[in-house]
Design an enzyme around this catalytic site. Structure first.
Site, PDB file in Angstrom:
ATOM      1  N   GLY A 228       0.856  -1.196   0.000  1.00  0.00           N
ATOM      2  CA  GLY A 228       0.000   0.000   0.000  1.00  0.00           C
ATOM      3  C   GLY A 228       0.889   1.241   0.000  1.00  0.00           C
ATOM      4  N   ARG A 229       0.304   2.343   0.468  1.00  0.00           N
ATOM      5  CA  ARG A 229       1.053   3.611   0.399  1.00  0.00           C
ATOM      6  C   ARG A 229       2.388   3.535   1.145  1.00  0.00           C
ATOM      7  NH1 ARG A 229      -4.317   5.632   1.168  1.00  0.00           N
ATOM      8  NH2 ARG A 229      -3.874   5.165   3.342  1.00  0.00           N
ATOM      9  N   ILE A 230       2.361   2.992   2.374  1.00  0.00           N
ATOM     10  CA  ILE A 230       3.605   2.980   3.159  1.00  0.00           C
ATOM     11  C   ILE A 230       4.562   1.903   2.641  1.00  0.00           C
ATOM     12  CG2 ILE A 230       4.556   2.641   5.489  1.00  0.00           C
ATOM     13  CD1 ILE A 230       1.844   3.869   6.530  1.00  0.00           C
TER      14      ILE A 230
ATOM     15  N   ARG B  14      -4.010  -8.314  -2.971  1.00  0.00           N
ATOM     16  CA  ARG B  14      -4.197  -8.012  -4.397  1.00  0.00           C
ATOM     17  C   ARG B  14      -2.857  -7.629  -4.997  1.00  0.00           C
ATOM     18  NH1 ARG B  14      -8.940  -5.922  -2.818  1.00  0.00           N
ATOM     19  NH2 ARG B  14      -7.974  -3.943  -2.256  1.00  0.00           N
TER      20      ARG B  14
ATOM     21  N   GLU C 168      -0.490  -2.796  23.504  1.00  0.00           N
ATOM     22  CA  GLU C 168       0.225  -1.545  23.837  1.00  0.00           C
ATOM     23  C   GLU C 168      -0.555  -0.763  24.884  1.00  0.00           C
ATOM     24  OE1 GLU C 168       0.788   0.880  20.344  1.00  0.00           O
ATOM     25  OE2 GLU C 168       1.712  -0.792  19.282  1.00  0.00           O
TER      26      GLU C 168
ATOM     27  N   HIS D 239       5.946   3.064  19.375  1.00  0.00           N
ATOM     28  CA  HIS D 239       4.928   3.485  18.398  1.00  0.00           C
ATOM     29  C   HIS D 239       5.146   4.945  17.944  1.00  0.00           C
ATOM     30  CE1 HIS D 239       0.636   2.390  16.934  1.00  0.00           C
ATOM     31  NE2 HIS D 239       1.194   3.256  16.098  1.00  0.00           N
ATOM     32  N   ILE D 240       6.317   5.178  17.360  1.00  0.00           N
ATOM     33  CA  ILE D 240       6.668   6.557  16.955  1.00  0.00           C
ATOM     34  C   ILE D 240       6.946   6.682  15.465  1.00  0.00           C
ATOM     35  CG2 ILE D 240       7.566   7.322  19.198  1.00  0.00           C
ATOM     36  CD1 ILE D 240      10.426   6.690  18.080  1.00  0.00           C
TER      37      ILE D 240
ATOM     38  N   ARG E  40       0.950  -2.494  12.902  1.00  0.00           N
ATOM     39  CA  ARG E  40       0.093  -2.564  14.086  1.00  0.00           C
ATOM     40  C   ARG E  40       0.454  -3.777  14.915  1.00  0.00           C
ATOM     41  NH1 ARG E  40      -1.243   1.800  14.056  1.00  0.00           N
ATOM     42  NH2 ARG E  40      -3.287   2.782  14.057  1.00  0.00           N
TER      43      ARG E  40
HETATM   44  C1  DGY Z   1      -1.343   5.487  12.406  1.00  0.00           C
HETATM   45  O1  DGY Z   1      -1.516   6.548  11.800  1.00  0.00           O
HETATM   46  O2  DGY Z   1      -2.095   4.526  12.270  1.00  0.00           O
HETATM   47  C2  DGY Z   1      -0.196   5.429  13.332  1.00  0.00           C
HETATM   48  O3  DGY Z   1       0.010   4.172  13.835  1.00  0.00           O
HETATM   49  C3  DGY Z   1      -0.388   6.446  14.450  1.00  0.00           C
HETATM   50  O4  DGY Z   1       0.821   6.646  15.053  1.00  0.00           O
END
Ligand code: DGY
Length: 321
Positions: free
Chosen positions: A155-157, A178, A267, A285-286, A238
């Site tokens: 995906g985007r990331i 997909r 978390e 989670h940064i 996640r």
């Molecule tokens: C998100 O945008 O889902 C990130 O995990 C928030 O830090």
């Protein structure tokens, strides 16, 4: 009378000022996470809320908020929101896609490099005063250049992470539910493979999928056993996508060489097993946390809230209007 809105966690003052032009704002600049009872009581008379992944939005909460029309997440991931419950309650839910892709992709690379080159382990050794001099075989790591990078979720990331790999002249493979378009595959220089192929061929496995029942424990014992013993696993998506207990066991037993993690199951309670391991790089989670990006996320959430409560279609609506 201005509509009443709640901002559940600390945000930038400029964002509160923007919201105050439209709304009577109750904010939480002390940033103490609301438990479900406090959240319900504070939200019970509000028309809208800017929330974060620490706020669970579900049917029992919505039943106590008869005036609520919008919940605007300051995050792209929205597994904290029961979308069906929102739709049933005629509440619009929004998220913040797009604005955090580069920053999150950069951080995935931070974890890749730190884990492959054992940076946090080496730094802890140095800080501890254990370093007595140069050694040929000190903290031998994994070469990232020319390695095979396996991406779950293009995906985007995932695409950002793939594009950054070009500089390291890597072989990039990916798996997704997909297959991406030929254009995306071309820009990313990435080849589609099966899940099994990705796991067995990659030197670095990095996960960029949203959390859902379909991706729960996408990486568990079986998958870790399919990876090379020299490989590393990266998760900046996640918690819950990776089975933390299985990962701890795999890191302990040498099933894989290392892991770099920004997210965890349950978390902020960390499985204590992680803290005993040297071959894991841990972050709280940064991944999206650059000043510029967290500001853009908060502002986009605020713009979504303004749109809903002024009768416009919000730019990032998640559920049917
Ligand atoms: C998100 O945008 O889902 C990130 O995990 C928030 O830090």
């Amino acid at each position: 009378m201005k509509p009443k809105v709640l901002v559940t966690r600390e945000v930038f003052e400029e964002v509160l000022e923007y919201l105050s032009q439209y709304f009577e704002v109750t904010s939480n600049q002390s940033d103490i996470t609301f438990d479900s009872e406090t959240l319900a009581s504070k939200l019970s008379d509000k028309q809208g809320a800017m929330i974060t992944l620490t706020d669970r939005i579900d049917t029992p909460l919505l039943a106590r908020c008869p005036n609520l029309k919008a919940v605007c997440n300051i995050a792209v991931g929205y597994n904290n929101i029961d979308l069906q419950a929102c739709t049933n309650a005629r509440v619009m839910a929004t998220n913040t896609p797009g604005v955090l892709d580069d920053t999150t992709g950069d951080f995935a690379w931070t974890l890749i490099l730190a884990t492959a080159r054992r940076l946090t382990e080496a730094e802890a050794y140095l800080r501890d005063g254990q370093w007595v001099g140069w050694k040929l075989k000190q903290f031998l790591g994994l070469d990232v250049h020319h390695a095979t990078l396996g991406i779950f979720g293009l995906g985007r990331i995932g695409q950002v992470v793939a594009r950054r790999a070009t500089g390291f002249e890597m072989n990039v493979i990916y798996h997704d539910v997909r297959r991406a378009t030929p254009e995306v595959e071309g820009v990313c220089q990435a080849s589609f493979v099966s899940k099994d192929e990705l796991l067995s061929q990659s030197d670095i496995v990095t996960v960029h999928v949203p959390y859902s029942s379909a991706t729960h424990h996408l990486i568990g014992k079986r998958e870790l056993e399919q990876m090379k013993p020299t490989a590393i696993l990266i998760n900046a998506s996640r918690g819950g996508v990776v089975d933390d207990s299985a990962l701890i066991e795999a890191l302990r037993s040498g099933t894989i060489a290392g892991a770099g993690l920004d997210v965890f199951e349950n978390e902020p309670k960390l499985n204590p097993g992680f803290l005993e391991l040297k071959n894991v790089v841990l972050a709280p989670h940064i991944a999206s946390s650059s000043r510029a990006t967290r500001y853009k996320m908060a502002l986009l959430a605020a713009q979504n809230l303004v749109a809903v409560l002024t009768g416009e279609k919000p730019p990032n609506l998640l559920n049917p209007a």
